[in-house]
Scaffold this active site. Structure first.
Site, PDB file in Angstrom:
ATOM      1  N   GLY A  11       0.836  -1.210   0.000  1.00 46.70           N
ATOM      2  CA  GLY A  11       0.000   0.000   0.000  1.00 46.70           C
ATOM      3  C   GLY A  11       0.863   1.248   0.000  1.00 46.70           C
ATOM      4  N   GLY A  14      -0.452   4.679  -0.919  1.00 40.00           N
ATOM      5  CA  GLY A  14      -1.588   5.207  -0.155  1.00 40.00           C
ATOM      6  C   GLY A  14      -1.157   6.306   0.792  1.00 40.00           C
ATOM      7  CG  ASN A 105      -9.164  -6.744   3.857  1.00 38.21           C
ATOM      8  OD1 ASN A 105      -8.206  -6.136   3.415  1.00 38.21           O
ATOM      9  ND2 ASN A 105     -10.313  -6.177   4.143  1.00 38.21           N
ATOM     10  CG  ASP A 159      -5.996   1.567  18.750  1.00 35.35           C
ATOM     11  OD1 ASP A 159      -6.849   2.300  18.249  1.00 35.35           O
ATOM     12  OD2 ASP A 159      -5.573   0.530  18.200  1.00 35.35           O
ATOM     13  CG  HIS A 187      -7.111  -1.189  15.183  1.00 39.01           C
ATOM     14  ND1 HIS A 187      -6.876   0.017  15.812  1.00 39.01           N
ATOM     15  CD2 HIS A 187      -7.411  -0.878  13.903  1.00 39.01           C
ATOM     16  CE1 HIS A 187      -7.031   0.992  14.938  1.00 39.01           C
ATOM     17  NE2 HIS A 187      -7.362   0.479  13.780  1.00 39.01           N
TER      18      HIS A 187
HETATM   19  P1  NAX Z   1      -5.231   4.270   1.235  1.00 40.10           P
HETATM   20  O1  NAX Z   1      -6.508   3.844   0.590  1.00 40.10           O
HETATM   21  O2  NAX Z   1      -4.770   5.682   1.129  1.00 40.10           O
HETATM   22  O3  NAX Z   1      -4.049   3.354   0.683  1.00 40.10           O
HETATM   23  C1  NAX Z   1      -4.142   1.976   0.595  1.00 40.10           C
HETATM   24  C2  NAX Z   1      -3.181   1.538  -0.507  1.00 40.10           C
HETATM   25  O4  NAX Z   1      -3.133   0.120  -0.492  1.00 40.10           O
HETATM   26  C3  NAX Z   1      -3.609   1.971  -1.907  1.00 40.10           C
HETATM   27  O5  NAX Z   1      -2.541   2.648  -2.535  1.00 40.10           O
HETATM   28  C4  NAX Z   1      -3.938   0.640  -2.598  1.00 40.10           C
HETATM   29  O6  NAX Z   1      -3.603   0.664  -3.990  1.00 40.10           O
HETATM   30  C5  NAX Z   1      -3.026  -0.307  -1.823  1.00 40.10           C
HETATM   31  N1  NAX Z   1      -3.402  -1.713  -1.921  1.00 40.10           N
HETATM   32  C6  NAX Z   1      -4.659  -2.254  -1.966  1.00 40.10           C
HETATM   33  N2  NAX Z   1      -4.572  -3.583  -2.124  1.00 40.10           N
HETATM   34  C7  NAX Z   1      -3.260  -3.900  -2.148  1.00 40.10           C
HETATM   35  C8  NAX Z   1      -2.547  -5.112  -2.309  1.00 40.10           C
HETATM   36  N3  NAX Z   1      -3.188  -6.274  -2.492  1.00 40.10           N
HETATM   37  N4  NAX Z   1      -1.184  -5.075  -2.309  1.00 40.10           N
HETATM   38  C9  NAX Z   1      -0.542  -3.910  -2.159  1.00 40.10           C
HETATM   39  N5  NAX Z   1      -1.161  -2.716  -2.030  1.00 40.10           N
HETATM   40  C10 NAX Z   1      -2.503  -2.720  -2.023  1.00 40.10           C
HETATM   41  O7  NAX Z   1      -5.345   3.809   2.755  1.00 40.10           O
HETATM   42  P2  NAX Z   1      -4.524   4.311   4.019  1.00 40.10           P
HETATM   43  O8  NAX Z   1      -5.162   5.502   4.590  1.00 40.10           O
HETATM   44  O9  NAX Z   1      -3.082   4.366   3.666  1.00 40.10           O
HETATM   45  O10 NAX Z   1      -4.817   3.118   5.060  1.00 40.10           O
HETATM   46  C11 NAX Z   1      -4.306   1.828   4.854  1.00 40.10           C
HETATM   47  C12 NAX Z   1      -4.927   0.850   5.810  1.00 40.10           C
HETATM   48  O11 NAX Z   1      -4.591   1.178   7.151  1.00 40.10           O
HETATM   49  C13 NAX Z   1      -6.462   0.808   5.783  1.00 40.10           C
HETATM   50  O12 NAX Z   1      -6.872  -0.543   5.807  1.00 40.10           O
HETATM   51  C14 NAX Z   1      -6.846   1.489   7.068  1.00 40.10           C
HETATM   52  O13 NAX Z   1      -8.107   1.074   7.520  1.00 40.10           O
HETATM   53  C15 NAX Z   1      -5.745   1.035   7.978  1.00 40.10           C
HETATM   54  N6  NAX Z   1      -5.536   1.772   9.223  1.00 40.10           N
HETATM   55  C16 NAX Z   1      -5.142   1.067  10.309  1.00 40.10           C
HETATM   56  C17 NAX Z   1      -4.865   1.680  11.503  1.00 40.10           C
HETATM   57  C18 NAX Z   1      -4.433   0.896  12.697  1.00 40.10           C
HETATM   58  O14 NAX Z   1      -4.282   1.504  13.765  1.00 40.10           O
HETATM   59  N7  NAX Z   1      -4.206  -0.411  12.637  1.00 40.10           N
HETATM   60  C19 NAX Z   1      -5.047   3.149  11.689  1.00 40.10           C
HETATM   61  C20 NAX Z   1      -5.056   3.889  10.403  1.00 40.10           C
HETATM   62  C21 NAX Z   1      -5.757   3.205   9.259  1.00 40.10           C
HETATM   63  O15 NAX Z   1      -7.131   3.412   9.399  1.00 40.10           O
END
Ligand code: NAX
Length: 328
Positions: A11, A14, A105, A159, A187
């Site tokens: 990602g 992102g 996922n 968190d 989470h």
């Molecule tokens: P974005 O939508 O900005 O970026 C996600 C990126 O992942 C995109 O560029 C997409 O092309 C890429 N992607 C999708 N499928 C993929 C794959 N199979 N292989 C490689 N890349 C892939 O999301 P962003 O704001 O960066 O958040 C990323 C993830 O973090 C989300 O699932 C979000 O819910 C999660 N979070 C987790 C947090 C935590 O505390 N554990 C907090 C922040 C965030 O909400």
């Protein structure tokens, strides 16, 4: 020069990726003496954007950055990797049920787990950030039978950091004077931020927790729902703070936690604190010698027990759902 550490970030194009990569390359994650080679893994449609980020990384001329490679194939993306940050995930779309989300996922984290199993370095450490982080970590770990389960972790450090900050504000002390807070469970909004073993400005956290109206009416919901509050205010989900938490998590894992403190991380449960074996749940942890150690022997009162159990029950439901989909 020391051999560079291979760090894979999925990602990478992102918003968290954008906040994360520059800090890794600067040495914030593995220290000022450790060169890194970045391996960016994206889906084909986002490779061009990742190339733009790689150009900017070049333009920073980071002395510790030994190279940047971009992949859209997990096998190549995880080949030889020492640290894998699994950030890319499938967000919940309109009208998507939880089972659909878990299945989508699973389609990402099962093949990534296999690729890590087959090609990552022997010392690989994995942090899953992409949501639902705990269950995605469970899926990845279950698909990597040759990698020790303790090498797969899920991020609850954001968190944890949110809890530290809320407590510091409430007590009117610097964040550095808040110690031994714990995030338990998932989470998600069911998580339980626990102050009963904390120390706040030299006093027991239980003193603060005695204000039950604040504890249950303000503190716990503010921490648990902070992600939604950020979206509401910023119009986008947490990015820089999430990247910062990922840096904190890996830095502490590799370099150790400070004496007298602990942190929180989602770990494969071995049954401690009544959390069923094989769920990836958040626990209080320290780190030394490059391994997490569970903080053992904490007394859990009825109030905490009920909240931990509720969050763990949600994790068990998620596991049932991914089991029935054949993902674990
Ligand atoms: P974005 O939508 O900005 O970026 C996600 C990126 O992942 C995109 O560029 C997409 O092309 C890429 N992607 C999708 N499928 C993929 C794959 N199979 N292989 C490689 N890349 C892939 O999301 P962003 O704001 O960066 O958040 C990323 C993830 O973090 C989300 O699932 C979000 O819910 C999660 N979070 C987790 C947090 C935590 O505390 N554990 C907090 C922040 C965030 O909400």
């Amino acid at each position: 020069m020391t051999t560079p550490v291979n760090v894979t970030v999925t990602g990478a194009a992102g918003q968290i990726g954008y906040a994360l990569l520059f800090r890794i390359a600067s040495g914030a994650m593995l220290g000022p003496d450790t060169p890194v080679r970045l391996k960016l893994l994206e889906i084909p449609q986002a490779v061009k954007a990742a190339e733009g980020t790689a150009m900017e990384l070049d333009d920073c001329a980071f002395p510790l950055l030994a190279g940047v490679d971009i992949y859209d194939d997990p096998t190549q993306g995880f080949a030889g990797t020492n640290v894998a940050l699994l950030v890319g995930a499938r967000p919940r779309g309109a009208g998507m049920e939880r089972a659909d989300l878990l299945e989508a996922n699973g389609g990402i984290f099962a093949p990534q787990g296999k690729a890590i199993n087959d090609g990552a370095a022997d010392d690989v450490r994995v942090l899953v950030v992409g949501n639902p982080a705990n269950t995605n970590a469970l899926i990845a770990a279950s698909n990597a039978p040759d990698v020790p389960k303790e090498r797969f972790t899920a991020m609850t450090r954001l968190d944890h950091n949110r809890a530290l900050s809320q407590v510091a504000k409430k007590a009117g002390v610097p964040v550095s004077e808040v110690r031994r807070v714990t995030i338990w469970g998932n989470h998600s909004a069911s998580q339980y931020p626990d102050l009963f073993h904390a120390e706040v400005g030299g006093r027991p956290g239980a003193d603060l927790a005695a204000d039950t109206a604040w504890l249950t009416g303000e503190f716990i919901p503010t921490v648990a729902k902070r992600g939604a509050a950020i979206i509401e205010a910023r119009g986008a989900s947490s990015a820089a703070s999430a990247a910062n938490a990922a840096i904190d998590h890996v830095r502490d894992w590799v370099l150790g936690t400070p004496e007298g403190d602990w942190t929180s991380a989602g770990l494969w449960s071995t049954g401690a604190y009544g959390v069923p074996e094989g769920l990836v749940s958040s626990f209080p942890v320290t780190s030394s010698g490059g391994d997490w150690q569970l903080v053992e022997g904490l007394e859990i009162d009825d109030f905490s027990r009920a909240r931990i159990d509720a969050s763990v029950a949600e994790l068990a439901e998620e596991r049932e759902a991914v089991r029935s989909l054949g993902l674990v």
